[in-house]
Design a protein around this motif. Structure first.
Motif, PDB file in Angstrom:
ATOM      1  N   GLU A 196       0.815  -1.211   0.000  1.00 45.80           N
ATOM      2  CA  GLU A 196       0.000   0.000   0.000  1.00 45.80           C
ATOM      3  C   GLU A 196       0.852   1.265   0.000  1.00 45.80           C
ATOM      4  N   TYR A 236       3.312   2.007  -1.712  1.00 43.47           N
ATOM      5  CA  TYR A 236       3.711   2.421  -3.054  1.00 43.47           C
ATOM      6  C   TYR A 236       2.654   3.299  -3.733  1.00 43.47           C
ATOM      7  N   ASP A 237       1.477   3.420  -3.113  1.00 43.54           N
ATOM      8  CA  ASP A 237       0.421   4.260  -3.673  1.00 43.54           C
ATOM      9  C   ASP A 237       0.658   5.738  -3.411  1.00 43.54           C
ATOM     10  N   TYR A 238       1.630   6.056  -2.557  1.00 44.50           N
ATOM     11  CA  TYR A 238       1.838   7.450  -2.146  1.00 44.50           C
ATOM     12  C   TYR A 238       3.270   7.889  -2.440  1.00 44.50           C
TER      13      TYR A 238
END
Length: 226
Positions: A86, A88-90
């Motif tokens: 997760e 890597y989404d930011y």
């Protein structure tokens, strides 16, 4: 570096603050247990890294991330060992720490942030700012100070002024490390400071008041830039 710790657990905050005190490249630490307060702090200050709890009771770490500019450095604090995919989404997340946190893993994460900030600070001293319907190239080393003017920022040079359609906070994100915020309405180029007295900074004929919040940060920055 100036670090912001955001966690609703006072024990975690104390631990992270203690860890920060052991890192020689961390000069200032601000702590809050409130997600909403962190948003106000971020809007009024320049933080080099934010240690952010993912599960806050008042507003989630995910919601806070959505308010941050992409170049903000964030280390997430989480109890979820499966958080990695997760993250890597930011764009803002440099690393994440899983509770319980040990110093070795904390230090490794902070070194990642330091390396990234050093690469960012090595960029040019020149930027383009919007002046009316045109973009003007500015040599930042020649800027003495910057003053907020509603939704504009006024860049003050030795012999001229430039008004640009940017807020002070937006402009602050693009400035090199030799600029320092003094209060809500002023940012100063520390290389143009003539003198500092209790509560005031003299830049040429201009006397600018400095808030207690930023005075220690300014003095630490001057020491680092010597």
């Amino acid at each position: 570096m100036h670090c912001l710790i955001v966690d609703d657990d006072p024990l975690i905050c104390d631990l992270l603050e203690h860890f920060c005190s052991k890192v020689d490249f961390v000069s200032n630490v601000t702590v809050t247990n409130s997600g909403f307060e962190s948003i106000n702090l971020i809007s009024e200050n320049q933080f080099d890294v934010i240690l952010l709890d993912y599960n806050l009771p008042d507003i989630t770490g995910k919601e806070i991330l959505q308010t941050l500019s992409p170049d903000t450095s964030v280390i997430m604090i989480t109890a979820n060992r499966n958080f990695a995919p997760e993250s890597y989404d930011y764009e803002q997340i440099v690393d994440f720490l899983v509770k319980p946190i040990d110093f070795a893993r904390f230090f490794k994460a902070m070194q990642k942030v330091k390396k990234g900030n050093e690469l960012s600070n090595s960029t040019s001293d020149q930027i383009f700012v919007k002046d009316g319907n045109k973009l003007v190239k500015v040599n930042l080393r020649e800027v003495k100070y910057i003053k907020s003017a509603a939704n504009y920022a006024e860049l003050v040079f030795e012999d001229k002024k430039l008004l640009t359609l940017m807020t002070l906070t937006e402009l602050a994100e693009k400035l090199p490390e030799y600029f320092q915020r003094l209060q809500r309405s002023y940012i100063v180029n520390v290389n143009h400071i003539d003198s500092i007295t209790s509560g005031d900074v003299q830049v040429g004929p201009e006397e600018i008041s400095i808030s207690d919040r930023f005075e220690k940060e300014l003095l630490n920055k001057i020491k680092l830039l010597k």
